[in-house]
Design an enzyme around this catalytic site. Structure first.
Site, short mmCIF file in Angstrom:
data_model
loop_
_atom_site.label_atom_id
_atom_site.label_comp_id
_atom_site.label_asym_id
_atom_site.label_seq_id
_atom_site.Cartn_x
_atom_site.Cartn_y
_atom_site.Cartn_z
N GLU A 178 0.82 -1.22 0.00
CA GLU A 178 0.00 0.00 0.00
C GLU A 178 0.85 1.27 0.00
O GLU A 178 1.30 1.73 1.05
CB GLU A 178 -0.92 0.03 1.23
CG GLU A 178 -1.78 1.30 1.27
CD GLU A 178 -2.74 1.37 2.46
OE1 GLU A 178 -2.72 0.48 3.32
OE2 GLU A 178 -3.50 2.34 2.51
N LYS A 220 -2.48 -1.95 -3.26
CA LYS A 220 -3.53 -1.09 -2.68
C LYS A 220 -3.09 0.37 -2.83
O LYS A 220 -2.45 0.93 -1.94
CB LYS A 220 -3.71 -1.47 -1.20
CG LYS A 220 -4.65 -0.54 -0.44
CD LYS A 220 -5.05 -1.11 0.90
CE LYS A 220 -5.91 -0.12 1.67
NZ LYS A 220 -6.55 -0.69 2.84
#
Ligand code: 13P
Length: 339
Positions: A178, A220
């Site tokens: 992420e 992500k």
């Protein structure tokens, strides 16, 4: 089972064409902020009640394939018995765990941040796996300012993400990678696109350098959006900019891109996901969600910490999960919000 088969199986269980990931991994300070907004104390019991409410929502597994938990939740039990990771499994939702330890300043790069937690990560991961976690999440944060993120900031953050992902894969845990370019500021959407593309290039170069298998990870990222203090962009504009950046920077081998919501309103995050999926053409990856606030906020405001509001809160969560599932197919319409 070999580590390779474990990774493959987890990806199969988490990635399909209609479900997404629920991020319920707020750290103690973050959940305390969310609870404060509804006047609820952040006690262990309240946190357990809230997360148990989310995971026991009947039918959630129709729309959600994975849930990111905070360490504390891995060891908690629902009111009527089973540990919360087991409650997730019973709904065909794969439990995962946030493993980073939050951000601090990056020396030598004023304004940039870097995430802590690599020391002892392997040992911690083994413990989480024994308690049921099948995937992990690590977040690096990039504030946009005139001179940030710097080249050093992008490279240092990418290196950390890659080292984390390599340790996860070595232990048979699927890494969610992420890199979040923040929405704070008055920058326009073009600036967010430039920064996000630079960030993702650095991340994938580092992942490659550390021999991370792209097939067995989930990305992500943020959507490409203007800063909060800039004018709002139309969903078509967001979709076009986001897909352009993803096409330029994300290898086709990555099975799924699961966007974070990052401070978008719940409906806004669904509208933008819908636009992305309407425009995606022959994109090689699934275009899904890993929303925290955009899935939880309406439910949290329906709950208000009261047992009698449990059912209403679960309905609010289920509604967001269902509408985002429709948005994954580009079949969402804002008129559906009325039902
Ligand atoms: P938001 O969707 O609220 O940005 O949270 C996702 C997340 O897990 C941030 O790390």
């Amino acid at each position: 089972m070999s580590v390779q088969s474990e990774l493959k199986q987890t990806i199969q269980e988490m990635v399909d064409d209609h479900r997404g990931i629920l991020a319920a991994d707020e750290s103690h300070p973050t959940i305390a902020r969310r609870f404060k907004a509804i006047d609820v104390e952040s006690s262990e019991e309240n946190r357990r009640d809230w997360r148990s409410l989310l995971l026991t929502t009947a039918g959630l597994g129709d729309y959600i394939s994975g849930v990111i938990l905070f360490e504390e939740t891995l060891g908690q039990k629902s009111e009527d018995g089973p540990p919360l990771p087991e409650v997730a499994w019973n709904q065909k939702i794969v439990p995962g765990i946030k493993v980073d330890k939050g951000t601090g300043p990056l020396s030598g790069a004023p304004g940039d941040l870097v995430t802590r937690g690599l020391d002892g990560l392997g040992e911690r991961l083994k413990g989480y796996k024994a308690r049921g976690a099948r995937f992990a999440k690590w977040r690096e944060v990039y504030p946009i300012d005139r001179h940030n993120p710097t080249l050093l900031g992008r490279e240092a953050n990418a290196e950390v993400l890659a080292r984390y992902a390599a340790v996860c894969q070595e232990l048979g845990i699927v890494p969610i990678v992420e890199p979040e370019v923040l929405m704070d500021g008055d920058h326009d959407i073009d600036r967010c696109a430039t920064v996000t593309e630079q960030v993702l290039h650095a991340v994938f170069h580092a992942l490659d350098r550390h021999h991370v298998a792209f097939e067995q990870m989930i990305l992500k990222p943020n959507m490409v959006l203007p800063g909060k203090a800039c004018r709002r962009a139309e969903p078509d504009e967001v979709a076009e900019a986001t897909l352009q950046v993803m096409r330029r920077a994300v290898p086709a081998a990555v099975p799924s891109i699961n966007f974070l919501s990052g401070g978008q309103g719940a409906e806004e995050a669904t509208v933008n996901l819908n636009a992305i999926n309407q425009l995606h053409g022959n994109a090689p990856w699934q275009l899904s969600i890993s929303y925290g606030r955009a899935l939880q906020q309406p439910a949290l405001h329906a709950w208000l910490g009261r047992t009698e509001n449990r059912e209403a809160a679960q309905q609010a969560l289920l509604k967001r999960a269902r509408l985002n599932s429709l948005a994954r197919k580009g079949e969402y319409d804002p008129a559906m919000e009325q039902h």
